[in-house]
Structures are given as C-alpha cells and as structure tokens.
Scaffold this motif. Structure first.
Motif, PDB file in Angstrom:
ATOM      1  N   VAL A  90     -27.147-106.210  39.906  1.00 39.51           N
ATOM      2  CA  VAL A  90     -26.871-107.507  40.522  1.00 39.51           C
ATOM      3  C   VAL A  90     -26.158-107.253  41.843  1.00 39.51           C
ATOM      4  O   VAL A  90     -25.252-106.423  41.931  1.00 39.51           O
ATOM      5  CB  VAL A  90     -26.009-108.377  39.586  1.00 39.51           C
ATOM      6  CG1 VAL A  90     -25.668-109.707  40.240  1.00 39.51           C
ATOM      7  CG2 VAL A  90     -26.738-108.610  38.264  1.00 39.51           C
ATOM      8  N   LYS A  93     -21.964-109.860  46.102  1.00 38.59           N
ATOM      9  CA  LYS A  93     -21.934-110.647  47.331  1.00 38.59           C
ATOM     10  C   LYS A  93     -20.629-111.414  47.545  1.00 38.59           C
ATOM     11  O   LYS A  93     -20.530-112.232  48.434  1.00 38.59           O
ATOM     12  CB  LYS A  93     -23.129-111.593  47.382  1.00 38.59           C
ATOM     13  CG  LYS A  93     -23.282-112.518  46.204  1.00 38.59           C
ATOM     14  CD  LYS A  93     -24.580-113.294  46.298  1.00 38.59           C
ATOM     15  CE  LYS A  93     -24.810-114.112  45.041  1.00 38.59           C
ATOM     16  NZ  LYS A  93     -26.082-114.779  45.049  1.00 38.59           N
ATOM     17  N   HIS A  94     -19.620-111.127  46.747  1.00 43.33           N
ATOM     18  CA  HIS A  94     -18.328-111.787  46.903  1.00 43.33           C
ATOM     19  C   HIS A  94     -17.288-110.760  47.331  1.00 43.33           C
ATOM     20  O   HIS A  94     -17.260-109.642  46.833  1.00 43.33           O
ATOM     21  CB  HIS A  94     -17.915-112.475  45.598  1.00 43.33           C
ATOM     22  CG  HIS A  94     -18.890-113.531  45.181  1.00 43.33           C
ATOM     23  ND1 HIS A  94     -18.902-114.790  45.732  1.00 43.33           N
ATOM     24  CD2 HIS A  94     -19.919-113.496  44.302  1.00 43.33           C
ATOM     25  CE1 HIS A  94     -19.880-115.490  45.193  1.00 43.33           C
ATOM     26  NE2 HIS A  94     -20.514-114.717  44.329  1.00 43.33           N
ATOM     27  N   ALA A 104     -19.619-108.774  41.965  1.00 48.22           N
ATOM     28  CA  ALA A 104     -20.537-109.812  41.473  1.00 48.22           C
ATOM     29  C   ALA A 104     -19.774-110.662  40.469  1.00 48.22           C
ATOM     30  O   ALA A 104     -19.141-110.135  39.558  1.00 48.22           O
ATOM     31  CB  ALA A 104     -21.758-109.175  40.814  1.00 48.22           C
ATOM     32  N   LYS A 105     -19.804-111.966  40.664  1.00 45.19           N
ATOM     33  CA  LYS A 105     -19.168-112.876  39.717  1.00 45.19           C
ATOM     34  C   LYS A 105     -19.971-112.886  38.415  1.00 45.19           C
ATOM     35  O   LYS A 105     -21.194-112.691  38.423  1.00 45.19           O
ATOM     36  CB  LYS A 105     -19.108-114.293  40.286  1.00 45.19           C
ATOM     37  CG  LYS A 105     -18.119-114.471  41.413  1.00 45.19           C
ATOM     38  CD  LYS A 105     -18.060-115.946  41.831  1.00 45.19           C
ATOM     39  CE  LYS A 105     -17.015-116.173  42.892  1.00 45.19           C
ATOM     40  NZ  LYS A 105     -16.949-117.603  43.291  1.00 45.19           N
ATOM     41  N   GLU A 107     -20.870-115.374  36.653  1.00 49.94           N
ATOM     42  CA  GLU A 107     -21.942-116.379  36.668  1.00 49.94           C
ATOM     43  C   GLU A 107     -23.167-115.889  37.442  1.00 49.94           C
ATOM     44  O   GLU A 107     -24.304-116.230  37.112  1.00 49.94           O
ATOM     45  CB  GLU A 107     -21.457-117.733  37.198  1.00 49.94           C
ATOM     46  CG  GLU A 107     -20.766-117.683  38.533  1.00 49.94           C
ATOM     47  CD  GLU A 107     -19.235-117.602  38.435  1.00 49.94           C
ATOM     48  OE1 GLU A 107     -18.595-118.059  39.389  1.00 49.94           O
ATOM     49  OE2 GLU A 107     -18.704-117.094  37.444  1.00 49.94           O
ATOM     50  N   ASP A 108     -22.958-115.044  38.471  1.00 50.01           N
ATOM     51  CA  ASP A 108     -24.093-114.458  39.200  1.00 50.01           C
ATOM     52  C   ASP A 108     -24.846-113.470  38.311  1.00 50.01           C
ATOM     53  O   ASP A 108     -26.081-113.437  38.307  1.00 50.01           O
ATOM     54  CB  ASP A 108     -23.613-113.743  40.467  1.00 50.01           C
ATOM     55  CG  ASP A 108     -23.016-114.687  41.496  1.00 50.01           C
ATOM     56  OD1 ASP A 108     -23.290-115.912  41.418  1.00 50.01           O
ATOM     57  OD2 ASP A 108     -22.269-114.203  42.370  1.00 50.01           O
ATOM     58  N   GLN A 111     -26.779-115.435  35.725  1.00 52.35           N
ATOM     59  CA  GLN A 111     -27.936-116.101  36.331  1.00 52.35           C
ATOM     60  C   GLN A 111     -29.106-115.124  36.490  1.00 52.35           C
ATOM     61  O   GLN A 111     -30.262-115.505  36.321  1.00 52.35           O
ATOM     62  CB  GLN A 111     -27.553-116.684  37.693  1.00 52.35           C
ATOM     63  CG  GLN A 111     -28.658-117.482  38.344  1.00 52.35           C
ATOM     64  CD  GLN A 111     -28.201-118.117  39.665  1.00 52.35           C
ATOM     65  OE1 GLN A 111     -27.085-117.918  40.124  1.00 52.35           O
ATOM     66  NE2 GLN A 111     -29.086-118.879  40.265  1.00 52.35           N
ATOM     67  N   GLU A 112     -28.795-113.877  36.775  1.00 59.92           N
ATOM     68  CA  GLU A 112     -29.840-112.872  36.947  1.00 59.92           C
ATOM     69  C   GLU A 112     -30.388-112.356  35.615  1.00 59.92           C
ATOM     70  O   GLU A 112     -31.591-112.165  35.472  1.00 59.92           O
ATOM     71  CB  GLU A 112     -29.300-111.680  37.760  1.00 59.92           C
ATOM     72  CG  GLU A 112     -28.983-112.003  39.192  1.00 59.92           C
ATOM     73  CD  GLU A 112     -30.228-112.253  40.034  1.00 59.92           C
ATOM     74  OE1 GLU A 112     -31.257-111.593  39.796  1.00 59.92           O
ATOM     75  OE2 GLU A 112     -30.162-113.123  40.914  1.00 59.92           O
TER      76      GLU A 112
END
Length: 167
Positions: A90, A93-94, A104-105, A107-108, A111-112
């Motif tokens: 993943v 991006k944060h 990576a959070k 929730e990210d 989601q993936e």
C-alpha cells in the motif's frame, strides 16, 4: 405400591417411550440426510448414540471435529495461496512530521486489501487483548469463511509523553 404410585410409574414409562420414539424419528431423519451426504463418521456417531455408548460417542465427535478443522485449514491455505500474489504494498501517502517519514493509514490499507480478502473468503479483525499502564497488546486475526483463522499478537509501549517527549 399404591394406586397413585402405579399411575405415576405408568406415566413415567409412557413418557420414556414417547421420548425414545421421538429420538428414533430424529435419528431416522438425520440418517436420511446423512445417507445423502455419505458422512461415515456422522453415521457412526448416530449408531453410538442409539446404543448409548458415551465413550465411543465422545471419541467419534472429537474425530469428526478434528476432520472438520483439518478441512477448514486446508481451505484456508488453498485460498491464501491464491490470494497472496494479489496483495501489493500500500502506498504510504501520509506524512509524519515528527519522524520525517511517510505512512499508510489503516483505512487506506483496508480500502486496498479488503476487496481482495473478500474475493478469497477472508476477513480481518483486530482487538485489544491486554493493556497495562505501560503497554497495549493487539490481536490481528485473519478469518476464513470455512472457520479456520490465524492471528498475531503485537505488544507495543504506550506513548504517554506526546510528540518529542512533551506531555
């Protein structure tokens, strides 16, 4: 024996006969269903139950449960092997300004990976299983639709001081 005692004994025997008749009907129904599925262990369980052999019955139930667990683990492994190549890293991006890094959070990540997990009959679950004044232990569990699951526990120190040691 008094007349009342005799009547009570007759009623008890009738109730026992009724219970036995219902048991036989239930066994016949189960036997029909079992014959269709050709489940040898379940047939043996029913025979042991009909004969009242509790020790054999318990052993057969343990054997059946062990076989169900073995099959569930095989299905888990089969689906995991199919799924594993589809899981990609993943993108982080944060920004974490305190460590000058990216992350990576959760929730990210979910989601993936959740759609891929679902396609292969998997789901995840996370829960706190222990917490002290200085640490927390979290269990991450991978569940499969056939009943087998695997987990990892992670114990981490609590950050009670905030960023850069400031409360």
């Amino acid at each position: 024996m008094s007349y009342e005692d005799e009547q009570n004994e007759i009623e008890r025997k009738n109730a026992d006969q009724d219970a036995h008749r219902y048991q036989v009907m239930a066994h016949e129904h189960e036997s029909t269903a079992i014959a269709a599925s050709n489940d040898v262990i379940t047939n043996a369980i029913l025979q042991a139950a009909e004969r009242g052999n509790i020790a054999v019955l318990e052993g057969l139930i343990r054997m059946r449960n062990a076989e169900k667990d073995r099959i569930a683990k095989l299905e888990f492994t089969k689906d995991f092997v199919k799924m594993k190549p589809r899981l990609k890293p993943v993108i982080k991006k944060h920004s974490n300004n305190y460590t000058n890094s990216t992350y990576a959070k959760l929730e990210d990540i979910n989601q993936e990976i959740d759609p891929i997990l679902g396609e292969h009959n998997f789901a995840t679950r996370h829960k706190i299983i222990n917490q002290t004044e200085t640490s927390v232990t979290i269990r991450a569990e991978l569940l499969h639709s056939h009943g087998h699951s695997e987990y990892s526990d992670l114990t981490m120190p609590l950050d009670n001081v905030g960023s850069k040691g400031v409360s």
